[in-house]
Motif scaffolding. Structure first.
Motif, PDB file in Angstrom:
ATOM      1  N   MET A 182       0.850  -1.208   0.000  1.00 43.54           N
ATOM      2  CA  MET A 182       0.000   0.000   0.000  1.00 43.54           C
ATOM      3  C   MET A 182       0.878   1.248   0.000  1.00 43.54           C
ATOM      4  N   PRO A 183       0.691   2.178  -0.938  1.00 46.67           N
ATOM      5  CA  PRO A 183       1.582   3.354  -1.018  1.00 46.67           C
ATOM      6  C   PRO A 183       1.498   4.197   0.233  1.00 46.67           C
ATOM      7  N   ARG A 184       2.640   4.744   0.619  1.00 45.81           N
ATOM      8  CA  ARG A 184       2.707   5.610   1.806  1.00 45.81           C
ATOM      9  C   ARG A 184       2.046   6.947   1.518  1.00 45.81           C
ATOM     10  N   ARG A 185       1.263   7.389   2.473  1.00 47.09           N
ATOM     11  CA  ARG A 185       0.612   8.686   2.324  1.00 47.09           C
ATOM     12  C   ARG A 185       1.653   9.788   2.359  1.00 47.09           C
ATOM     13  N   PRO A 186       1.610  10.752   1.431  1.00 45.41           N
ATOM     14  CA  PRO A 186       2.612  11.842   1.406  1.00 45.41           C
ATOM     15  C   PRO A 186       2.629  12.609   2.706  1.00 45.41           C
ATOM     16  N   ARG A 187       3.798  13.025   3.112  1.00 42.17           N
ATOM     17  CA  ARG A 187       3.938  13.843   4.303  1.00 42.17           C
ATOM     18  C   ARG A 187       3.403  15.242   4.059  1.00 42.17           C
ATOM     19  N   THR A 188       2.785  15.792   5.075  1.00 38.85           N
ATOM     20  CA  THR A 188       2.337  17.182   5.003  1.00 38.85           C
ATOM     21  C   THR A 188       2.884  17.917   6.205  1.00 38.85           C
ATOM     22  N   LEU A 189       2.781  19.229   6.175  1.00 40.62           N
ATOM     23  CA  LEU A 189       3.265  20.054   7.283  1.00 40.62           C
ATOM     24  C   LEU A 189       2.107  20.532   8.129  1.00 40.62           C
ATOM     25  N   THR A 190       1.238  19.609   8.525  1.00 42.38           N
ATOM     26  CA  THR A 190       0.038  20.001   9.254  1.00 42.38           C
ATOM     27  C   THR A 190       0.143  19.715  10.738  1.00 42.38           C
ATOM     28  N   PHE A 217      11.548  24.826   2.981  1.00 41.82           N
ATOM     29  CA  PHE A 217      12.888  24.288   3.173  1.00 41.82           C
ATOM     30  C   PHE A 217      12.817  22.914   3.842  1.00 41.82           C
ATOM     31  N   ALA A 218      12.022  22.790   4.912  1.00 37.68           N
ATOM     32  CA  ALA A 218      11.893  21.520   5.623  1.00 37.68           C
ATOM     33  C   ALA A 218      11.341  20.432   4.706  1.00 37.68           C
ATOM     34  N   ALA A 219      10.366  20.776   3.877  1.00 31.16           N
ATOM     35  CA  ALA A 219       9.784  19.797   2.960  1.00 31.16           C
ATOM     36  C   ALA A 219      10.814  19.317   1.939  1.00 31.16           C
ATOM     37  N   LEU A 220      11.625  20.231   1.430  1.00 30.65           N
ATOM     38  CA  LEU A 220      12.679  19.857   0.483  1.00 30.65           C
ATOM     39  C   LEU A 220      13.707  18.940   1.142  1.00 30.65           C
ATOM     40  N   VAL A 221      14.078  19.264   2.387  1.00 30.64           N
ATOM     41  CA  VAL A 221      15.037  18.444   3.118  1.00 30.64           C
ATOM     42  C   VAL A 221      14.482  17.036   3.323  1.00 30.64           C
ATOM     43  N   ILE A 222      13.230  16.950   3.740  1.00 26.99           N
ATOM     44  CA  ILE A 222      12.613  15.644   3.990  1.00 26.99           C
ATOM     45  C   ILE A 222      12.610  14.804   2.720  1.00 26.99           C
ATOM     46  N   SER A 234      14.655  14.986   0.279  1.00 32.19           N
ATOM     47  CA  SER A 234      16.023  14.597  -0.060  1.00 32.19           C
ATOM     48  C   SER A 234      16.514  13.446   0.812  1.00 32.19           C
ATOM     49  N   PHE A 235      15.964  13.281   2.020  1.00 34.89           N
ATOM     50  CA  PHE A 235      16.371  12.215   2.921  1.00 34.89           C
ATOM     51  C   PHE A 235      15.606  10.912   2.686  1.00 34.89           C
ATOM     52  N   GLN A 236      14.491  10.986   1.999  1.00 34.87           N
ATOM     53  CA  GLN A 236      13.645   9.805   1.821  1.00 34.87           C
ATOM     54  C   GLN A 236      14.253   8.853   0.797  1.00 34.87           C
ATOM     55  N   THR A 237      14.154   7.549   1.076  1.00 34.34           N
ATOM     56  CA  THR A 237      14.709   6.548   0.171  1.00 34.34           C
ATOM     57  C   THR A 237      14.080   6.631  -1.213  1.00 34.34           C
ATOM     58  N   SER A 238      12.768   6.689  -1.241  1.00 38.64           N
ATOM     59  CA  SER A 238      12.031   6.824  -2.503  1.00 38.64           C
ATOM     60  C   SER A 238      11.104   8.023  -2.371  1.00 38.64           C
ATOM     61  N   PRO A 239      11.598   9.208  -2.692  1.00 45.16           N
ATOM     62  CA  PRO A 239      10.801  10.425  -2.489  1.00 45.16           C
ATOM     63  C   PRO A 239       9.429  10.329  -3.123  1.00 45.16           C
ATOM     64  N   THR A 240       8.411  10.743  -2.365  1.00 47.73           N
ATOM     65  CA  THR A 240       7.040  10.700  -2.873  1.00 47.73           C
ATOM     66  C   THR A 240       6.745  11.848  -3.822  1.00 47.73           C
ATOM     67  N   ARG A 241       7.621  12.851  -3.817  1.00 52.17           N
ATOM     68  CA  ARG A 241       7.405  14.049  -4.629  1.00 52.17           C
ATOM     69  C   ARG A 241       6.051  14.685  -4.329  1.00 52.17           C
ATOM     70  N   ALA A 242       5.705  14.689  -3.050  1.00 54.71           N
ATOM     71  CA  ALA A 242       4.468  15.366  -2.646  1.00 54.71           C
ATOM     72  C   ALA A 242       4.601  16.852  -2.938  1.00 54.71           C
ATOM     73  N   PRO A 243       3.496  17.532  -3.194  1.00 54.66           N
ATOM     74  CA  PRO A 243       3.564  18.976  -3.447  1.00 54.66           C
ATOM     75  C   PRO A 243       4.219  19.707  -2.282  1.00 54.66           C
ATOM     76  N   LEU A 244       5.073  20.637  -2.598  1.00 49.41           N
ATOM     77  CA  LEU A 244       5.749  21.427  -1.576  1.00 49.41           C
ATOM     78  C   LEU A 244       4.821  22.509  -1.043  1.00 49.41           C
ATOM     79  N   PRO A 245       5.064  22.981   0.170  1.00 51.83           N
ATOM     80  CA  PRO A 245       4.325  24.154   0.661  1.00 51.83           C
ATOM     81  C   PRO A 245       4.570  25.326  -0.288  1.00 51.83           C
ATOM     82  N   PRO A 246       3.659  26.280  -0.325  1.00 49.43           N
ATOM     83  CA  PRO A 246       3.810  27.419  -1.245  1.00 49.43           C
ATOM     84  C   PRO A 246       5.126  28.161  -1.013  1.00 49.43           C
TER      85      PRO A 246
END
Length: 228
Positions: free
Chosen positions: A1-9, A199-204, A206-218
């Motif tokens: 099951m695909p991992r749900r993208p991380r958000t900054l909520t 910045f935090a979203a970009l860092v996360i 870059s650290f992920q094994t298989s980046p989900t490429r979730a939309p970045l914060p504005p």
């Protein structure tokens, strides 16, 4: 099951939860003395945040509306003042990492550490300097930083075993992140915070094994638009 993208909520860091007096006072202070003490601490936090830790003690006294003698009576050295001014932030750093370790999903906990650490540091240049030991004569955060990085290392190992965190991550990478994050400057607090979240979203990612490429914060505008 695909991992749900991380958000900054996630809920923001609440320093009020960790507020306490760290250095016991030798005897109860009169109300005016307590008021002076709090004004000095508030002035120190404000000036450290905007000018860094090299701001002169006399400037802090002037900003607080007290005389130099009053400042030195309560805080005889710059080190003492910095210790008191940033006691809350130090405890908040530990609370952030403990919260990350308590998360049953180590990747989620790791991401929370990155997000909330950036959130904590964005409004205080002085705290970042002190925490990174860039101003060792004022305060030595080596022990606190060592404990925090040790806990981050444990959280990273869990996330790596789960296959979510890239295997070549090392705790010193978090130090590098904070050093880069310190370079964020903007004319408004809202722009600083928006830039920090992105910045935090970009860092996360870059650290992920298989980046989900979730939309970045504005993205926030870093400079005024050109005239004409």
């Amino acid at each position: 099951m695909p991992r749900r993208p991380r958000t900054l909520t996630d809920a923001p860091v609440r320093l009020v939860k960790v507020r306490e007096v760290t250095v016991p006072l030798p005897h109860p202070l009169r109300s005016d003395a307590l008021d002076n003490r709090e004004r000095v601490l508030e002035a120190a936090r404000t000036l450290f945040a905007t000018e860094g830790l090299n701001v002169p003690m006399r400037e802090i006294a002037r900003h607080a509306g007290v005389g130099p003698a009053t400042l030195y009576r309560r805080f005889p050295t710059k080190r003492t003042l910095v210790v008191e001014a940033y006691a809350e932030e130090v405890r908040a750093c530990h609370a952030i990492v403990e919260e990350g370790l308590a998360d049953p999903d180590p990747w989620s906990g790791f991401c929370r550490v990155i997000e909330k650490t950036c959130e904590l540091h964005i409004d205080s240049l002085g705290f970042t300097e002190a925490f990174m030991a860039a101003y060792p004569d004022a305060m030595d955060f080596a022990a606190d930083r060592g404990r925090m990085l040790g806990a981050v290392a444990e959280l990273a190992r869990r996330a790596q075993r789960a296959g979510d965190l890239r295997p070549d991550f090392v705790p010193d990478d978090l130090v590098m992140v904070l050093m880069a994050h310190r370079g964020i400057h903007a004319t408004s607090a809202a722009t600083r915070r928006a830039t920090s979240r992105r910045f935090a979203a970009l860092v996360i990612q870059s650290f992920q094994t298989s980046p989900t490429r979730a939309p970045l914060p504005p993205a926030a505008r870093q400079a005024p638009p050109p005239h004409g």
